[in-house]
Design a protein around this motif. Structure first.
Motif, short mmCIF file in Angstrom:
data_model
loop_
_atom_site.label_atom_id
_atom_site.label_comp_id
_atom_site.label_asym_id
_atom_site.label_seq_id
_atom_site.Cartn_x
_atom_site.Cartn_y
_atom_site.Cartn_z
N ASN A 170 16.71 10.74 -0.06
CA ASN A 170 17.32 9.98 -1.39
C ASN A 170 18.11 8.91 -0.79
OD1 ASN A 170 16.98 12.56 -2.78
ND2 ASN A 170 18.85 13.62 -2.01
N SER A 171 17.75 8.38 0.34
CA SER A 171 18.57 7.14 0.69
C SER A 171 17.93 5.91 -0.02
CB SER A 171 17.97 6.73 2.13
OG SER A 171 18.56 5.55 2.61
N PRO A 172 18.70 5.15 -0.38
CA PRO A 172 18.08 3.84 -1.05
C PRO A 172 17.40 2.77 -0.10
CG PRO A 172 20.52 3.62 -0.90
CD PRO A 172 20.18 5.12 -0.29
N LYS A 173 17.59 3.16 0.93
CA LYS A 173 17.04 2.17 2.11
C LYS A 173 15.49 2.94 2.38
CE LYS A 173 17.94 -1.03 3.18
NZ LYS A 173 17.83 -2.10 2.51
N ARG A 174 14.99 4.00 1.66
CA ARG A 174 13.75 4.58 2.14
C ARG A 174 12.58 3.78 1.65
NH1 ARG A 174 10.13 8.74 0.21
NH2 ARG A 174 9.46 10.19 1.59
N SER A 175 12.58 3.33 0.56
CA SER A 175 11.24 2.35 0.16
C SER A 175 11.25 1.07 1.00
CB SER A 175 11.55 2.03 -1.17
OG SER A 175 12.75 1.13 -1.41
N ASP A 176 12.21 0.59 1.26
CA ASP A 176 12.08 -0.67 2.44
C ASP A 176 11.75 -0.13 3.70
OD1 ASP A 176 13.08 -2.27 0.30
OD2 ASP A 176 15.37 -2.10 0.81
N ALA A 177 12.32 1.23 4.12
CA ALA A 177 11.99 1.61 5.26
C ALA A 177 10.32 1.89 5.53
CB ALA A 177 12.58 2.95 5.89
N MET A 178 9.93 2.32 4.46
CA MET A 178 8.55 2.91 4.40
C MET A 178 7.55 1.39 4.44
SD MET A 178 6.41 5.31 1.56
CE MET A 178 7.89 6.51 1.66
N LEU A 179 7.95 0.56 3.74
CA LEU A 179 7.45 -0.86 3.66
C LEU A 179 7.34 -1.48 5.03
CD1 LEU A 179 6.06 -3.02 1.85
CD2 LEU A 179 8.23 -4.01 1.73
N LYS A 180 8.61 -1.29 5.79
CA LYS A 180 8.57 -1.87 6.98
C LYS A 180 7.46 -1.18 7.88
CE LYS A 180 11.30 -5.35 6.36
NZ LYS A 180 12.83 -5.08 6.56
N MET A 181 7.45 -0.08 7.79
CA MET A 181 6.39 1.09 8.62
C MET A 181 5.03 0.59 8.36
SD MET A 181 8.04 4.94 8.27
CE MET A 181 6.44 5.60 9.06
N ALA A 182 4.71 0.21 6.98
CA ALA A 182 3.35 -0.29 6.65
C ALA A 182 2.98 -1.62 7.41
CB ALA A 182 3.18 -0.31 5.29
N MET A 183 4.11 -2.41 7.52
CA MET A 183 4.09 -3.94 7.85
C MET A 183 3.61 -3.91 9.43
SD MET A 183 6.92 -5.84 5.68
CE MET A 183 6.90 -7.17 6.54
N ILE A 184 4.75 -2.97 10.28
CA ILE A 184 4.12 -2.86 11.51
C ILE A 184 3.02 -2.24 11.91
CG2 ILE A 184 5.08 -1.38 13.65
CD1 ILE A 184 7.91 -1.60 12.43
N ALA A 185 2.45 -1.04 10.97
CA ALA A 185 1.03 -0.74 11.37
C ALA A 185 0.05 -1.89 11.11
CB ALA A 185 0.68 0.36 10.27
N GLN A 186 0.31 -2.64 9.95
CA GLN A 186 -0.65 -3.90 9.96
C GLN A 186 -0.86 -4.82 11.14
OE1 GLN A 186 0.12 -6.11 6.03
NE2 GLN A 186 -1.82 -7.30 6.41
N LEU A 187 0.57 -5.21 11.63
CA LEU A 187 0.64 -5.76 12.89
C LEU A 187 -0.06 -5.21 14.04
CD1 LEU A 187 4.35 -7.06 12.37
CD2 LEU A 187 2.24 -8.64 12.13
N ASN A 188 -0.08 -4.11 14.03
CA ASN A 188 -0.63 -3.26 15.03
C ASN A 188 -2.04 -3.11 14.96
OD1 ASN A 188 1.80 -3.15 16.58
ND2 ASN A 188 2.27 -0.98 15.53
N SER A 189 -2.59 -3.68 14.11
CA SER A 189 -4.08 -3.84 13.58
C SER A 189 -4.50 -2.25 13.32
CB SER A 189 -5.05 -4.19 14.78
OG SER A 189 -4.68 -5.52 15.00
N ASP A 190 -3.48 -1.63 12.64
CA ASP A 190 -3.77 -0.10 12.22
C ASP A 190 -3.88 -0.16 10.72
OD1 ASP A 190 -4.14 2.60 11.85
OD2 ASP A 190 -2.42 3.02 12.63
N SER A 191 -5.21 -0.67 10.13
CA SER A 191 -5.34 -0.97 8.70
C SER A 191 -5.11 0.24 7.91
CB SER A 191 -6.68 -1.70 8.69
OG SER A 191 -6.59 -2.90 9.25
N ALA A 192 -5.76 1.27 8.43
CA ALA A 192 -6.04 2.45 7.79
C ALA A 192 -4.66 3.17 7.43
CB ALA A 192 -6.90 3.73 8.55
N ASN A 193 -3.78 3.22 8.60
CA ASN A 193 -2.26 3.65 8.26
C ASN A 193 -1.42 2.86 7.51
OD1 ASN A 193 -0.13 5.55 8.69
ND2 ASN A 193 0.51 4.22 10.52
N ALA A 194 -1.76 1.62 7.69
CA ALA A 194 -1.21 0.54 6.75
C ALA A 194 -1.26 0.61 5.20
CB ALA A 194 -1.34 -0.99 7.14
N LYS A 195 -2.72 0.97 4.90
CA LYS A 195 -3.06 1.13 3.62
C LYS A 195 -2.52 2.25 2.98
CE LYS A 195 -7.47 -1.13 3.92
NZ LYS A 195 -9.06 -1.19 3.83
#
Length: 246
Positions: free
Chosen positions: A194-219
């Motif tokens: 229920n945290s208002p920061k959850r969507s932003d945190a999930m977005l940052k996780m996707a961005m980190i996965a993309q930076l780590n060349s983990d395209s499948a997890n990022a998608k």
């Protein structure tokens, strides 16, 4: 008779000259000129077609450039909106924390529990406020990292803990410590639904996965943001990021 013979001889002598003058090279020259003109016309047509193709290619490239510029401007605008939303959230949080000490807390003289609860509340707010001030006011980002760690360790069940974890994740991310940053963002996503920061945190996780060349997890993470928070600024950024992975 003598004059007649001379006339006949002159006539015979003129015959070779006339026969030599009879061929008409003008006709051959005219045919050759027609061929040259046809070749020139063909070359002009080819040059014209090449010019048209080149113009079309330039127009196509210009359209692509305009489209990319528009996407970049949209992405920048969305990023600015997200940053503004974060600033407003933090300012509102600062105002609430600043007013917390003035909030009256009912005391229970018979047990003294009221004073103890008030002291604990002020201590919790003070620890968190100190960590936030290190970021917003003093710009001491390296010192803010252990301050947020201390708050999380001291008050793991606080309502402010998900925000503290997000702050900590962002500071670690800015330092390039992606693994530790991802751990904080993941904690916000998994432990605080229920945290208002959850969507932003999930977005940052996707961005980190993309930076780590983990395209499948990022998608997967970008799609989760879009599905779970379809109308949020985080979802808008996720859509833009997702399109760059296709």
């Amino acid at each position: 008779m003598k004059y007649a013979s001379i006339g006949v001889l002159l006539s015979v002598a003129l015959l070779p000259a006339q026969s030599l003058a009879e061929p008409a090279p003008v006709t051959d020259l005219g045919a050759a000129s027609g061929q040259d003109i046809a070749v020139l016309k063909q070359q002009l047509e080819q040059a014209s077609r090449l010019q048209v193709q080149t113009q079309q290619s330039l127009q196509s490239l210009q359209s692509e450039v305009d489209e990319l510029r528009g996407m970049l401007e949209t992405q920048n605008h969305q990023m600015q909106q997200m940053l503004q939303r974060q600033r407003e959230l933090y300012q509102e949080l600062d105002r609430r924390l600043a007013s917390a000490p003035a909030t009256p807390v009912p005391s229970v003289p018979t047990t003294g529990e009221g004073e103890g609860d008030k002291t604990a509340e002020l201590s919790e707010s003070a620890v968190y406020q100190n960590a936030v001030n290190l970021v917003l006011k003093e710009k001491q980002y390296d010192q803010a990292i252990p301050a947020f760690y201390d708050f999380i360790n001291q008050y793991p069940s606080s309502e402010l803990t998900p925000n503290a974890r997000y702050w900590l994740g962002q500071l670690l991310f800015n330092k390039g410590e992606r693994k530790d940053a991802n751990a904080q963002f993941e904690a916000v996503v998994n432990q605080y639904p229920n945290s208002p920061k959850r969507s932003d945190a999930m977005l940052k996780m996707a961005m980190i996965a993309q930076l780590n060349s983990d395209s499948a997890n990022a998608k997967t993470l970008y799609n989760r943001v879009i599905k779970e928070y379809p109308g949020s600024p985080s979802a808008q950024i996720a859509r833009t990021k997702l399109s760059s992975l296709k």
